[in-house]
Design a protein around this motif. Structure first.
Motif, PDB file in Angstrom:
ATOM      1  N   VAL A   1      28.033  46.548  37.647  1.00 48.57           N
ATOM      2  CA  VAL A   1      27.347  46.414  38.934  1.00 48.57           C
ATOM      3  C   VAL A   1      28.445  46.350  39.993  1.00 48.57           C
ATOM      4  N   PHE A   2      28.492  47.362  40.860  1.00 46.30           N
ATOM      5  CA  PHE A   2      29.625  47.442  41.782  1.00 46.30           C
ATOM      6  C   PHE A   2      29.186  47.688  43.222  1.00 46.30           C
ATOM      7  N   ASP A   3      30.108  47.384  44.119  1.00 43.37           N
ATOM      8  CA  ASP A   3      29.924  47.648  45.531  1.00 43.37           C
ATOM      9  C   ASP A   3      31.277  48.031  46.117  1.00 43.37           C
TER      10      ASP A   3
ATOM     11  N   SER B   1      24.662  50.611  41.338  1.00 45.55           N
ATOM     12  CA  SER B   1      24.946  50.267  42.735  1.00 45.55           C
ATOM     13  C   SER B   1      23.649  50.199  43.535  1.00 45.55           C
ATOM     14  N   TRP B   2      23.735  49.562  44.699  1.00 46.86           N
ATOM     15  CA  TRP B   2      22.588  49.418  45.595  1.00 46.86           C
ATOM     16  C   TRP B   2      22.564  50.640  46.494  1.00 46.86           C
TER      17      TRP B   2
ATOM     18  N   GLN C   1      28.707  38.733  53.557  1.00 47.67           N
ATOM     19  CA  GLN C   1      28.089  40.060  53.607  1.00 47.67           C
ATOM     20  C   GLN C   1      29.138  41.105  53.959  1.00 47.67           C
ATOM     21  N   HIS C   2      28.995  42.297  53.401  1.00 47.50           N
ATOM     22  CA  HIS C   2      29.911  43.415  53.601  1.00 47.50           C
ATOM     23  C   HIS C   2      31.288  43.128  53.032  1.00 47.50           C
TER      24      HIS C   2
ATOM     25  N   ASP D   1      28.773  41.317  47.625  1.00 46.27           N
ATOM     26  CA  ASP D   1      27.630  42.220  47.496  1.00 46.27           C
ATOM     27  C   ASP D   1      27.337  42.535  46.034  1.00 46.27           C
ATOM     28  N   ALA D   2      28.379  42.735  45.226  1.00 52.26           N
ATOM     29  CA  ALA D   2      28.183  43.024  43.797  1.00 52.26           C
ATOM     30  C   ALA D   2      27.577  41.821  43.071  1.00 52.26           C
ATOM     31  N   GLU D   3      28.066  40.622  43.382  1.00 55.97           N
ATOM     32  CA  GLU D   3      27.524  39.418  42.739  1.00 55.97           C
ATOM     33  C   GLU D   3      26.060  39.210  43.108  1.00 55.97           C
TER      34      GLU D   3
END
Length: 180
Positions: free
Chosen positions: A5-7, A97-98, A157-158, A163-165
């Motif tokens: 799960v990445f950002d 990813s989101w 945020q950002h 974001d990944a967590e």
């Protein structure tokens, strides 16, 4: 199978990027097993090559400073470390990813640095699948989606690792519904 799960955070400006190129400046990821148990995390800043000076807008948005990226390695070294950490060579994995933008940005930076992109698949767009599962006609941001689930956004945020967590909270809650 492991779920990565990445950002990403990237260079950004008000308006069009110089030379039309946006580069990754931070990668954050959390690895989960098939039971949703956390196996580890990865977080690194990346020094941009084409546009090495961050815009004031980018620093305000992400809280990433010029010093953060100047002390960091270029994309090719960091992405090699990420691929080793994710174990893309030996392990069965799925990138998550989101939205689709992070996968596209990763592909673009790989091409810019002449790195193979075949490891970017398989990938799932958690945002799209989550909203489809929920029967939502609209796709909301991560923070609002967390609130809809009765969860709070934690961290900054950002910032890629935060974001990944936070994405990991939604991902693990619905770990059995993802289609890949």
């Amino acid at each position: 199978m492991d779920f990565i799960v990445f950002d990403l955070e990237a260079t950004c400006w008000l308006g069009r990027p110089p030379q039309g190129i946006t580069e990754i400046i931070e990668i954050g990821a959390v690895k989960y097993n098939g039971y949703g148990e956390e196996l580890g995390s990865f977080c690194k800043f990346i020094r941009p090559k084409i546009n090495p000076i961050l815009s004031p807008f980018c620093t305000r948005l992400t809280s990433i400073t010029q010093a953060n990226v100047e002390r960091s390695d270029l994309f090719d070294k960091v992405i090699e470390e990420f691929m080793d950490w994710a174990d893309v060579y030996e392990n069965d994995y799925l990138l998550c990813s989101w939205g689709k933008f992070d996968q596209t940005l990763l592909s673009n930076d790989c091409q810019l640095h002449k790195i193979e992109t075949d490891w970017l698949d398989p990938h799932i767009d958690v945002k799209k699948q989550f909203h489809k599962y929920k029967g939502s006609a609209n796709e909301y941001g991560l923070k609002k989606s967390l609130r809809m689930e009765g969860m709070e956004f934690e961290g900054i945020q950002h910032r890629a690792i935060s974001d990944a967590e936070n994405l990991g909270k939604i991902f693990t809650k619905y770990i059995d519904i993802w289609q890949y």
